[in-house]
Scaffold this active site. Structure first.
Site, PDB file in Angstrom:
ATOM      1  CB  CYS A 240      77.240  59.289  -0.013  1.00 21.01           C
ATOM      2  SG  CYS A 240      76.145  58.101  -0.819  1.00 21.01           S
TER       3      CYS A 240
ATOM      4  CE  LYS B 238      73.295  60.837   3.093  1.00 15.62           C
ATOM      5  NZ  LYS B 238      73.285  59.459   3.654  1.00 15.62           N
TER       6      LYS B 238
ATOM      7  CG  ASP C 205      73.162  51.561   3.211  1.00 14.16           C
ATOM      8  OD1 ASP C 205      72.665  52.300   4.070  1.00 14.16           O
ATOM      9  OD2 ASP C 205      72.950  51.707   1.996  1.00 14.16           O
TER      10      ASP C 205
END
Length: 342
Positions: free
Chosen positions: A31, A34, A237
């Site tokens: 992630c 991103k 989350d």
């Protein structure tokens, strides 16, 4: 774990003579790859406010999944998530990416019911059997979640990417939303943070961190169920924007502020040492730059403390506004705006 179809765990080999590290084929990892939150929000700023009486959760506040009511007692949830390799083991990368994609459904208080694969693969560079191992990892997590993984879409891509589009269901009145937080409530975190630091260290050195892999492949299903059962209504989350970034998004969407106790935030083993040794990703630094204008800090809070709290997570835990039995409380929400770190 042993070999699976000729692909070894940890250091993958195309042949016995040629070692291949999947993370070396990615400009970022997990992630942390991103698009930075500030740039992303500018890009989608004009796309909000879609009309529809059945749209419960749309794009307006950047929640974890879209929610559309199809019956008074039933909402359909839809999300997609994919990223570049975060570990070198293709099977474990598949498991991590699948758990991360399913997490968006759990973060909304829902149950995943079907998923499809999203794959980008440099077919002229990496052998197809490695892609098979990635997909096998995704299937393993889908089976654990009781969510069928049926088909998907692949493209020939210079950089390997994997994830899923996931459809889920939820009870509309029990949705966990990022705009439903109220002041005066405890803040709960259901997984330690710091996996971004360890993933960056792994990418640069090849060291394998089993605790980080275990955390990233742990489903947020039980935490989600516990939050819904506790009557919680606000959650998200913690992924690529870090703990600070995701807490800021919740506070902004809900019109409240927060106080965070840095000493109460749990860390995965080895993360503090990785921070000390400088394994901070560019994504983490961008996270902190984005949220810094909304931060205030007490005496003794260091720059390293803030970098740790901004660490770009992959398949992180749930950030819940409310107390969830069995998980640590790391602060509280307050009236006003901004985040105070003490």
């Amino acid at each position: 774990m042993g070999d699976r179809n000729g692909a070894s765990v940890g250091r993958v080999t195309v042949s016995s003579e040629t070692p291949v590290r999947l993370t070396g084929y990615a400009h970022g990892g997990g992630c942390a790859c991103k698009i930075p939150p500030g740039e992303l929000e500018q890009a989608v700023a004009g796309l909000t406010g879609q009309a529809g009486d059945d749209i419960i959760v749309g794009l307006d506040d950047g929640d974890d999944a879209a929610a559309v009511r199809i019956r008074d007692d039933l909402a359909v949830l839809s999300t997609a998530d994919f990223f570049t390799p975060v570990v070198d083991d293709p099977f474990e990368w598949g498991r991590i990416a699948a758990a991360n994609a399913l997490s968006d459904i759990y973060a909304m208080g829902g149950t995943p019911v079907v998923a499809i694969n999203l794959v980008g693969w440099p077919r002229g560079v990496l052998p197809m059997e490695l892609m098979t191992e990635v997909l096998r990892g995704g299937l393993a997590i889908g089976a654990e979640a009781g969510c069928p993984v049926i088909g998907g879409h692949t493209i020939d891509d210079p950089e390997p990417k994997y994830g899923m589009a996931v459809t889920g269901v939820a009870t509309p009145e029990k949705l966990l939303r990022n705009d439903a937080a109220e002041p005066g409530r405890p803040i709960t975190l259901t997984k330690p943070i710091g996996v971004g630091l360890l993933n960056n260290r792994h990418k640069q050195t090849g060291e394998v961190f089993d605790e980080a892999i275990a955390l990233m492949t742990t489903l947020n299903r039980d935490a989600s169920t516990a939050a819904v059962d506790a009557g919680v209504r606000a959650a998200t989350d913690v992924t690529g924007f870090g703990l600070l970034g995701h807490l800021h998004k919740m506070c902004r969407a809900s019109g409240i502020g927060a106080v965070l106790d840095r000493s109460a935030v749990p860390a995965v083993g080895g993360a503090r040492e990785a921070l000390r040794d400088g394994y901070v990703s560019g994504g983490t630094r961008r996270n902190l730059d984005w949220v810094r204008p909304h931060l205030s800090t007490d005496d003794g809070v260091s720059e390293d403390d803030l970098l740790f709290l901004a660490d770009a997570q992959t398949s992180g835990g749930l950030l819940v506004i409310g107390e969830v039995p069995g998980y640590p409380v790391i602060g509280e929400t307050v009236a006003g705006s901004g985040i105070r770190v003490r």
